[in-house]
Design a protein around this motif. Structure first.
Motif, short mmCIF file in Angstrom:
data_model
loop_
_atom_site.label_atom_id
_atom_site.label_comp_id
_atom_site.label_asym_id
_atom_site.label_seq_id
_atom_site.Cartn_x
_atom_site.Cartn_y
_atom_site.Cartn_z
N THR A 118 0.93 -1.28 0.15
CA THR A 118 -0.04 0.05 0.27
C THR A 118 0.81 1.15 -0.09
N SER A 119 0.33 2.30 -0.26
CA SER A 119 0.91 3.66 -0.35
C SER A 119 0.23 4.54 0.69
N LEU A 120 0.77 4.94 1.65
CA LEU A 120 0.15 6.12 2.84
C LEU A 120 0.48 7.43 2.07
N ALA A 121 1.26 8.21 2.86
CA ALA A 121 1.37 9.53 2.14
C ALA A 121 2.56 9.47 1.17
N GLY A 122 2.23 8.81 0.12
CA GLY A 122 3.57 8.49 -0.82
C GLY A 122 3.03 9.04 -2.02
N PHE A 153 3.18 6.86 -4.94
CA PHE A 153 3.11 5.60 -5.77
C PHE A 153 4.28 5.39 -6.62
N GLY A 154 5.51 5.98 -6.47
CA GLY A 154 6.85 5.94 -7.12
C GLY A 154 7.26 4.68 -6.82
N CYS A 155 7.12 4.17 -5.50
CA CYS A 155 7.73 3.04 -4.92
C CYS A 155 7.08 1.95 -5.78
N HIS A 156 5.75 2.00 -5.83
CA HIS A 156 4.97 0.91 -6.48
C HIS A 156 5.33 0.85 -7.92
N MET A 157 5.84 2.08 -8.70
CA MET A 157 6.38 1.93 -9.84
C MET A 157 7.61 1.31 -10.24
N SER A 158 8.20 1.37 -9.05
CA SER A 158 9.68 0.86 -9.02
C SER A 158 9.37 -0.64 -8.84
N LEU A 159 8.30 -1.10 -8.13
CA LEU A 159 8.14 -2.38 -7.76
C LEU A 159 7.71 -3.12 -9.32
N LEU A 160 7.07 -2.45 -10.02
CA LEU A 160 6.62 -2.84 -11.42
C LEU A 160 7.82 -2.85 -12.15
N ASP A 161 8.96 -1.95 -12.02
CA ASP A 161 9.96 -1.96 -12.68
C ASP A 161 10.91 -3.25 -12.64
N ASP A 188 2.19 -12.83 4.77
CA ASP A 188 3.63 -13.06 5.18
C ASP A 188 4.31 -11.79 4.99
N ILE A 189 3.99 -10.83 3.94
CA ILE A 189 5.05 -9.87 3.76
C ILE A 189 4.21 -8.55 3.46
N GLY A 190 4.29 -7.56 4.10
CA GLY A 190 3.49 -6.10 3.95
C GLY A 190 4.68 -5.25 3.56
N LEU A 191 4.33 -4.73 2.27
CA LEU A 191 5.31 -3.46 1.75
C LEU A 191 4.69 -2.19 1.83
N ILE A 192 4.95 -1.16 2.60
CA ILE A 192 4.42 0.04 2.62
C ILE A 192 5.28 1.09 2.18
N GLU A 193 4.74 1.79 1.22
CA GLU A 193 5.42 3.14 0.93
C GLU A 193 4.75 4.41 1.62
N GLY A 194 5.45 5.47 1.58
CA GLY A 194 4.81 6.78 1.91
C GLY A 194 4.94 6.98 3.57
N GLU A 226 -6.22 8.05 8.69
CA GLU A 226 -6.63 6.86 7.57
C GLU A 226 -5.28 6.21 7.31
N ASN A 227 -4.17 6.64 7.18
CA ASN A 227 -2.89 6.16 7.26
C ASN A 227 -2.37 5.45 8.57
N VAL A 228 -2.77 5.98 9.75
CA VAL A 228 -2.62 5.15 10.90
C VAL A 228 -3.16 4.02 11.05
N HIS A 229 -4.64 4.12 10.55
CA HIS A 229 -5.70 2.97 10.57
C HIS A 229 -4.89 1.69 9.67
N VAL A 230 -4.59 2.26 8.30
CA VAL A 230 -4.01 1.07 7.50
C VAL A 230 -2.66 0.67 7.72
N LEU A 231 -2.06 1.39 8.46
CA LEU A 231 -0.78 1.17 8.88
C LEU A 231 -0.83 -0.06 9.98
N ARG A 232 -1.84 0.13 10.83
CA ARG A 232 -2.07 -0.78 11.94
C ARG A 232 -2.73 -2.12 11.41
N GLU A 233 -3.48 -1.94 10.37
CA GLU A 233 -4.01 -2.92 9.92
C GLU A 233 -2.98 -4.01 9.03
#
Lengths: 183, 598, 236
Positions: free
Chosen positions: A14-18, A20-28, A57-63, A69-76
């Motif tokens: 997921t991307s919080l305050a980011g 999506f550049g990191c996600h683009m890199s993931l697709l790269d 198993d693994i969570g990847l978070i950018e931002g 909301e970021n706090v809720h998502v991060l906690r999840e």
């Protein structure tokens, strides 16, 4: 004796305050995406449109963490992911969003929504649907425990690939010098 | 104030200090005494007069916490914030004072009348809580004294007309041994040392070496070796420096020596000068002990008149003493930081080697000795090494002055032979129910009741003299937290590990205190211990972890009961972090709040 | 002896100087071959005769046993770099010095992936008052190289340090405390010597693209050895 086939690793992103550049890199990761997809299956991610993170198993978070909301998502993510990875400069240092940290949030909102004539249209938005901003932007590790970090703005596809494959293989991720980049 | 109106203030001060850059700190200190604060104009005029870059002058002025770069009020109240001051109720008394004065802590009142701030332990632990008003110490604060101070300030009574009993500071000597009952008249020890020097080539230095005397500041370096190295070092001129910057929280025995035995201190300096070939001595007096300056100067004048200082000091070679006063920096008790401060610079510990015995004050061979060490040297000059060795233990000869404070009925200074057990001291001091004793202050060792049979000595429990007793009911986590804040406040900021590490340490302790701690924080404390202990530039950084190390090993439950159950919690309240946005939007719906992680 | 191998030295050299001259690397940040060693960053800390000291200020002596590449010391150095990242505001993606920055290069070389500690996010306004240079205090690591360069080489005393502890900060020699009101010039050695992006020339922005910069080519451990002064006749 046969080695049992390993189940695919479940990965959420997921991307919080980011940006999506990191996600683009993931697709790269490009042509390695296919072998990666043989190793992982995606849970919640912008790539799947699954809305909530299940056990992973693994969570990847950018931002960085800039609002409620970021706090809720991060906690999840933290509650559901065995391994949590902070991906990129904003997740690790607060990054660009944290450049507001030396400013007073109230004055920022006032300037943008009340004082500045080109922007103010009907006051500070107060719709309950909108997440409220925190007074400061924080990197992930100041809110929850974080297991690994992949620095960079964005991290290179190679660095992401390296850490993911290390983790999937059960190795301690070790980035060589040329992959530890902060820009 | 423009530059011309500053001349009448600054010129006599500059004249007194000889207009040399190495007197910068003394000039700034006196200029502030005269004008209340160091205005930009005053700094500029000082820089011009001493031929220094303005940035250098500002750098020095901003290093010392007693120097004010903003108007600090006609009355500047500094409340001593030592552990024992707090145990004696200093926080509540501070609030009471602020209420009475309509003052906000840490701010100068709008009318410029008064500011009330806190300062590190002022060395009045046996008669706390204490305060400094315009630099002058007031002990034994209680509600009545605080109200009286407030009334005097509100009535704008000049400080020199305040009732004298407010400032009365008894020495509280509770146990005397050879040093405190020396009975020597001025000049006797100098004469004895001169006789020894005349009788044998190595003279007084050989006697010192034979006595086994070790430095009383805490480090315990053999004094005879120090003097011998200085004497042997090449150089035109040499210096004797008396380290009277007694800043370790809980220590006050040097204050008592300076108040009661000033002659013996100067005697020790003089015979040290004769022994190593120094003609000048400098005494660096802790800024908190400013109130002793006049009596010390009077003693010097008397000794000069009696021929004990000057061209033929006590019948020997020339020697004289100059007193410098510090300005609120614990780090200056470190001998090389003290030398920097004596040279008018920021008190940053030097790289060693070279050591002060070869490259000390102004780069010249210098002996830096603690107040008590010099007194002991004077005693050894008279009575000899054999008599000294009769007291104490094999590696810790002689007696040691202890500053006993905290939870006991007879606080004060005790002189015991080295080797005395902690229990013996506790009994003498009337400590009924002690659970822990901090030996040697926060940079020393904190022991619990299972260790009270241990001996005060360099072999077992070394000490610079602080002996702070904690009785049942005292919270040792809080003690450690307060000390960690002390180190963060007093870090000179030179090296990375101490500058950042002590502050990180304080914030981790605060996080645990605030109930946000977890195992993660305990691991952080470990990590910080390692980097401070292994990487710091000087003793302050190396020992800043000691209060945490000692309490976490001996009083682990005081940490554990504060830990949140989660494996990690943020250092701050997430819901409170939304408060500014709630206020700006006027929202209070459930989504505008953050609860605990579930 | 450094990590088990002998290292020659000349009188007057410190342990770090001797090591670098002998093509042996010890991480460092506040040390610069052209200036008096200072010993504040503590990155060059190593075990010298069993004691942990800054090697940049410890004189080399015959028979000294120095251990530098130990797991414990790597941990200490990593933590020190993390502390510096947490202390200032080091936003590498927007920094002109990125790729030429020694703090960054140390982080990469030591495998630092996070500051780990809580970021302090200090409020440090920049100084853009000088026509040819600007100071971004957010990135200052307090190495005092500019202070030393301005004092020792430029002879101008433009820089000094003020405050103490965590409030320690760089100031400049003008009543206004603005660089534009000092005698500073862009040609000063103090301009060139800043190891991070704190003192930067104006009107130079990404002239060398990211990816082609100094530490993009080779890690700092290799670059530092190239830069080390060596006695004539001895090559790396």
């Amino acid at each position: 004796m046969t080695v049992p086939a390993r189940p695919r690793v479940r990965l959420a992103t997921t991307s919080l305050a980011g940006c999506f550049g990191c996600h683009m890199s993931l697709l790269d990761i490009d042509e390695k995406l296919l072998p990666l997809l043989e190793l992982v299956e995606f849970d919640r991610s912008p790539l799947t449109d699954i809305k909530h993170c299940g056990p992973c198993d693994i969570g990847l978070i950018e931002g960085g963490v800039c609002n409620a909301e970021n706090v809720h998502v991060l906690r999840e993510f933290r509650a559901n992911c065995r391994v949590l990875i902070a991906l990129g400069a904003c997740a690790i240092t607060g990054g660009l969003p944290a450049q507001r940290n030396h400013l007073d949030l109230g004055l920022c909102l006032q300037e943008v929504y009340l004082t500045e004539p080109s922007l103010s249209r009907g006051g500070i938005p107060n719709d309950p649907e909108l997440p409220l901003p925190l007074d400061k932007v924080h990197p992930l590790h100041e809110i929850v425990r974080v297991d690994y970090y992949i620095p960079g703005c964005p991290p290179s596809a190679e660095a992401i690939w390296q850490v993911l494959t290390d983790l999937i293989a059960g190795r301690l991720p070790q980035l060589p010098e040329r992959l530890v980049r902060y820009d | 104030m423009d530059a011309s109106s500053l001349s009448p203030v600054l010129d006599p001060i500059l004249a007194r200090w000889g207009r040399t850059p190495d007197r910068l700190l003394q000039v700034l200190r006196e200029a502030q005494d005269a004008t209340g604060w160091l205005s930009p104009e005053l700094l500029a005029a000082t820089a011009r007069s001493l031929g220094l870059p303005l940035a250098h002058v500002r750098g020095v002025a901003s290093f010392y916490s007693f120097l004010a770069l903003e108007p600090a009020g006609e009355y500047r109240v500094l409340l001593s914030d030592g552990v024992t001051d707090r145990m004696d109720g200093s926080l509540e008394l501070g609030e009471r004072l602020c209420r009475r004065l309509w003052a906000e802590p840490d701010h100068t009142a709008g009318d410029g009348l008064v500011s009330v701030r806190r300062t590190s332990c002022t060395g009045l632990c046996d008669q706390g809580p204490a305060a400094l008003v315009n630099g002058i110490a007031i002990p034994r604060l209680d509600g009545r004294v605080v109200d009286a101070i407030a009334d005097l300030i509100l009535a704008r009574r000049p400080l020199d007309t305040w009732p004298v009993d407010l400032f009365s500071i008894p020495t509280n000597v509770r146990r005397e041994d050879v040093l405190l009952r020396h009975g020597l008249s001025p000049g006797v020890a100098i004469a004895a040392a001169l006789a020894r020097n005349g009788a044998a080539p190595a003279g007084m230095i050989a006697e010192l070496r034979a006595s086994g005397l070790r430095g009383r500041g805490g480090a315990g370096y053999p004094t005879g070796n120090k003097w011998a190295s200085c004497e042997a070092a090449p150089g035109e001129s040499r210096y004797i420096v008396c380290n009277a910057d007694e800043g370790e929280p809980g220590t006050f025995k040097d204050r008592v020596l300076l108040a009661r035995e000033a002659d013996l201190v100067f005697e020790g300096m003089t015979l040290a000068g004769h022994a190593v070939g120094a003609t000048r001595g400098l005494l660096y007096l802790r800024g908190e002990y400013r109130y002793l300056l006049d009596s010390l100067e009077a003693t010097l004048a008397r000794r000069r008149a009696a021929g004990l200082l000057g061209a033929t000091a006590g019948g020997g070679p020339a020697f004289d003493v100059e007193i410098h006063v510090g300005a609120g920096a614990y780090i200056c008790g470190e001998e090389t930081a003290l030398l920097e401060s004596l040279e008018g610079k920021r008190g940053i510990p030097r790289n060693r080697p070279p050591y002060p015995v070869t490259h000390g004050y102004l780069g010249r061979p210098t002996v830096v000795d603690n107040v008590e060490t010099l007194c002991a040297a004077a005693l050894i000059a008279v009575h000899g090494a054999v008599a000294w060795r009769r007291l104490g233990t094999t590696q810790s000869s002689g007696t040691k002055l202890l500053s006993v404070a905290g939870d006991c009925t007879r606080r004060g200074v005790y002189e015991f032979p080295f080797g005395v057990t902690v229990r013996e001291v506790l009994e003498a001091a009337g400590a009924d129910d002690p659970i822990a004793v901090q030996v040697g202050g926060p940079s020393g060792t904190l022991i619990d009741c299972a260790e009270f049979e241990r001996h005060l000595s360099f072999e077992d429990l070394p000490t610079g003299g602080a002996f702070t007793v904690f009785g049942r009911g005292r919270d040792l986590f809080e003690v450690a937290r307060q000390h960690v804040h002390f180190f963060a406040h007093e870090s000179c900021g030179f090296c990375t590990p101490c500058r950042v590490g002590t502050s990180m340490l304080a914030s981790v302790m605060d996080k645990i205190h605030d109930g946000h701690g977890s195992r993660h924080e305990l691991a952080e404390l470990d990590r910080l211990t390692s980097v401070l202990g292994n990487g710091a530039h000087c003793g302050l950084g190396h020992t800043a972890m000691n209060p945490v190390r000692d309490t976490i090993t001996r009083f682990a439950p005081s940490y554990e009961r504060r830990l949140a159950s989660a494996d990690f919690a943020p250092a701050f309240d997430l819901d409170a972090a939304l408060a500014p946005a709630r206020r700006m939007t006027g929202r209070d719906d459930p989504a505008s709040h953050l609860g605990d992680a579930s | 002896m450094l990590d088990g191998a002998p290292v020659p030295f000349e009188p007057g050299q410190t342990v770090l100087q001797a090591a670098l001259a002998a093509d042996r690397y010890i991480p460092h940040l506040c040390y610069h071959p052209e200036f008096r060693p200072h010993g504040s960053c503590k990155l060059c800390t190593a075990s010298v005769g069993g004691r942990l000291v800054a090697t940049c200020t410890t004189p080399a002596e015959a028979g000294l046993v120095v251990d530098s590449e130990t797991p414990q010391l790597r941990d200490v150095r990593r933590t020190l770099v993390q502390m510096l990242f947490a202390e200032g505001n080091h936003f590498c993606p927007s920094c002109e010095k990125s790729g030429n920055c020694q703090l960054q290069a140390q982080g990469s070389d030591l495998g630092v992936t996070t500051a780990g500690f809580r970021h302090l996010y200090p409020d440090r306004p920049i100084d853009a008052s000088h026509p040819d240079a600007w100071i971004d205090f957010n990135r200052c690591v307090l190495c005092e190289l500019c202070v030393r360069a301005s004092d020792e080489v430029d002879g101008k005393h433009v820089f000094a340090l003020a405050g103490r502890g965590l409030t320690k900060h760089l100031i400049v020699n003008a009543p206004s405390n603005r660089l534009g009101d000092t005698t500073f010039a862009a040609s000063d050695e103090a301009m060139q010597v800043c190891p991070v992006g704190a003192i930067l020339p104006k009107r130079v922005g990404f002239a060398v693209p990211i990816g082609s910069r100094r530490y993009d080519q080779r890690p700092v451990s290799a670059q530092a050895l190239d830069d080390a002064p060596r006695p004539a006749g001895r090559s790396p």
